[in-house]
Design an enzyme around this catalytic site. Structure first.
Site, PDB file in Angstrom:
ATOM      1  N   ARG A 110      43.937  28.842  48.348  1.00  0.00           N
ATOM      2  CA  ARG A 110      43.213  30.085  48.027  1.00  0.00           C
ATOM      3  C   ARG A 110      42.004  30.271  48.945  1.00  0.00           C
ATOM      4  NH1 ARG A 110      41.604  30.336  42.069  1.00  0.00           N
ATOM      5  NH2 ARG A 110      40.750  32.313  42.780  1.00  0.00           N
ATOM      6  N   GLN A 115      32.714  38.884  39.160  1.00  0.00           N
ATOM      7  CA  GLN A 115      33.479  37.759  38.632  1.00  0.00           C
ATOM      8  C   GLN A 115      34.267  37.098  39.760  1.00  0.00           C
ATOM      9  OE1 GLN A 115      35.493  39.061  34.671  1.00  0.00           O
ATOM     10  NE2 GLN A 115      34.885  40.926  35.731  1.00  0.00           N
ATOM     11  N   HIS A 142      31.093  33.722  38.377  1.00  0.00           N
ATOM     12  CA  HIS A 142      32.078  32.641  38.250  1.00  0.00           C
ATOM     13  C   HIS A 142      32.019  31.665  39.426  1.00  0.00           C
ATOM     14  CE1 HIS A 142      34.614  35.248  35.238  1.00  0.00           C
ATOM     15  NE2 HIS A 142      33.493  34.775  34.727  1.00  0.00           N
TER      16      HIS A 142
HETATM   17  P1  OAD Z   1      42.379  40.428  36.325  1.00  0.00           P
HETATM   18  O1  OAD Z   1      43.485  39.950  37.189  1.00  0.00           O
HETATM   19  O2  OAD Z   1      42.400  40.050  34.892  1.00  0.00           O
HETATM   20  O3  OAD Z   1      42.343  42.022  36.370  1.00  0.00           O
HETATM   21  C1  OAD Z   1      42.398  42.711  37.597  1.00  0.00           C
HETATM   22  C2  OAD Z   1      42.180  44.181  37.308  1.00  0.00           C
HETATM   23  O4  OAD Z   1      42.119  44.872  38.538  1.00  0.00           O
HETATM   24  C3  OAD Z   1      43.300  44.834  36.487  1.00  0.00           C
HETATM   25  O5  OAD Z   1      42.720  45.604  35.437  1.00  0.00           O
HETATM   26  C4  OAD Z   1      44.009  45.727  37.500  1.00  0.00           C
HETATM   27  O6  OAD Z   1      44.533  46.905  36.904  1.00  0.00           O
HETATM   28  C5  OAD Z   1      42.880  46.060  38.447  1.00  0.00           C
HETATM   29  N1  OAD Z   1      43.268  46.382  39.820  1.00  0.00           N
HETATM   30  C6  OAD Z   1      44.265  45.849  40.563  1.00  0.00           C
HETATM   31  N2  OAD Z   1      44.250  46.334  41.819  1.00  0.00           N
HETATM   32  C7  OAD Z   1      43.192  47.188  41.869  1.00  0.00           C
HETATM   33  C8  OAD Z   1      42.625  47.994  42.903  1.00  0.00           C
HETATM   34  N3  OAD Z   1      43.131  48.006  44.144  1.00  0.00           N
HETATM   35  N4  OAD Z   1      41.535  48.735  42.612  1.00  0.00           N
HETATM   36  C9  OAD Z   1      41.010  48.729  41.351  1.00  0.00           C
HETATM   37  N5  OAD Z   1      41.502  47.997  40.340  1.00  0.00           N
HETATM   38  C10 OAD Z   1      42.567  47.228  40.596  1.00  0.00           C
HETATM   39  O7  OAD Z   1      41.023  39.999  37.032  1.00  0.00           O
HETATM   40  P2  OAD Z   1      39.571  39.862  36.392  1.00  0.00           P
HETATM   41  O8  OAD Z   1      39.305  40.925  35.400  1.00  0.00           O
HETATM   42  O9  OAD Z   1      38.627  39.723  37.527  1.00  0.00           O
HETATM   43  O10 OAD Z   1      38.081  33.757  36.010  1.00  0.00           O
HETATM   44  O11 OAD Z   1      39.692  38.477  35.659  1.00  0.00           O
HETATM   45  C11 OAD Z   1      38.550  37.908  35.081  1.00  0.00           C
HETATM   46  C12 OAD Z   1      38.547  36.426  35.299  1.00  0.00           C
HETATM   47  O12 OAD Z   1      39.777  35.870  34.856  1.00  0.00           O
HETATM   48  C13 OAD Z   1      38.457  35.982  36.737  1.00  0.00           C
HETATM   49  O13 OAD Z   1      37.134  35.969  37.225  1.00  0.00           O
HETATM   50  C14 OAD Z   1      39.027  34.615  36.681  1.00  0.00           C
HETATM   51  C15 OAD Z   1      40.217  34.864  35.805  1.00  0.00           C
HETATM   52  O14 OAD Z   1      40.701  33.756  35.117  1.00  0.00           O
HETATM   53  C16 OAD Z   1      37.700  32.616  36.563  1.00  0.00           C
HETATM   54  O15 OAD Z   1      38.125  32.240  37.626  1.00  0.00           O
HETATM   55  C17 OAD Z   1      36.710  31.871  35.758  1.00  0.00           C
END
Ligand code: OAD
Length: 262
Positions: free
Chosen positions: A76, A108, A131
């Site tokens: 990664r 995050q 994070h």
């Molecule tokens: P997620 O993978 O849960 O969510 C990604 C979001 O981005 C989804 O709601 C998609 O619809 C949206 N998305 C995808 N492509 C996009 C784009 N081009 N433009 C706008 N939106 C888009 O990721 P996070 O919410 O960041 O934790 O997840 C939170 C945490 O869960 C992360 O920080 C990580 C993970 O486990 C740790 O590593 C501690």
């Protein structure tokens, strides 16, 4: 959710962003998706669709198979190093540079794309990496020398190469400098994030599913403190109800449309 009071969402929001004295961005993995970094929860391409988070993103998983976890993070890290900030990162950085001190980015994401955009396009934002950073390392266990006031703690940069690298003096192993499941966020980062969310006039919630706490709670905190909360996402999120308005679209498309050249 689309709030019908906002007949011209872009025009109205651009006006708010022009006039705001404090703006927060809460970003998630979708912010980096168009730079080629996979999200976590997208059905086909998300990391957690293909890997078990408890094996790869927890202390217990690391202790059970350190090499596997270390090598996964190395893979990664290579992806992050090859990625570059996109138009959305640049739009945020330029907005911050035009209005120094106005923008706080609560991310995050463990990549450094917001930071690199700032270095290229303009400093001015405060960036809180909730994070941690995938490009940094720290000791897995507390350094035994920490107990001893007469000796300096062992230096992670002196670890002997390996999968994972080890301390030549005490055998401690390096781990990635990210927050894993079951771990607390850095107290100072969380406090800074809560204060910024409570004080902002506008919060843009970009590319997060809103499933991981406490970060997900920052949108509600901002809203309850009186901020105008806007979600930018390609799909529905868990926290859409916290938003005054939801803009459906990608980060690289929507952010320049909102911020250039305010
Ligand atoms: P997620 O993978 O849960 O969510 C990604 C979001 O981005 C989804 O709601 C998609 O619809 C949206 N998305 C995808 N492509 C996009 C784009 N081009 N433009 C706008 N939106 C888009 O990721 P996070 O919410 O960041 O934790 O997840 C939170 C945490 O869960 C992360 O920080 C990580 C993970 O486990 C740790 O590593 C501690």
């Amino acid at each position: 959710m689309r709030d019908r009071r906002y007949a011209h969402p872009f025009r109205d929001l651009r006006a708010k962003l022009r006039e705001a004295s404090s703006v927060c961005v809460l970003s998630g993995a979708g912010m980096s998706a168009e730079s080629g970094i996979p999200t976590f929860r997208d059905a086909q391409t998300g990391l957690w669709a293909n890997f078990d988070p408890m094996q790869l993103a927890s202390e217990a998983g690391f202790r059970a198979d350190p090499q596997r976890v270390w090598d996964w993070y190395q893979m990664r890290r290579d992806g992050v190093r090859q990625a570059a900030p996109h138009a959305g990162h640049v739009a945020l950085a330029r907005y911050a540079a035009r209005h120094p001190g106005r923008l706080t980015i609560l991310t995050q994401n463990v990549d450094d794309l917001h930071q690199r955009a700032a270095a290229q396009a303009g400093e001015g934002a405060r960036i809180v990496a909730l994070h941690g950073s995938i490009l940094s390392d720290r000791w897995l266990d507390a350094c035994p020398r920490d107990e001893d006031l007469m000796r300096r703690p062992c230096d992670p940069s002196r670890a002997e190469p390996g999968h994972p690298p080890r301390c030549p003096d005490c055998g401690n192993r390096l781990r990635p400098g990210v927050v894993w499941f079951g771990e607390s966020l850095d107290y100072r980062d969380l406090t800074a994030a809560e204060e910024a969310a409570s004080a902002c006039d506008v919060m843009l919630v970009v590319g997060t599913s809103g499933t991981v706490w406490p970060a997900a709670g920052l949108a509600a905190r901002a809203r309850h403190a009186g901020a105008h909360v806007v979600i930018l996402n390609t799909q529905a999120s868990e926290i859409d109800d916290e938003a005054h308005i939801v803009l459906t679209g990608s980060a690289a498309t929507l952010l320049p449309r909102l911020l250039d050249p305010l």
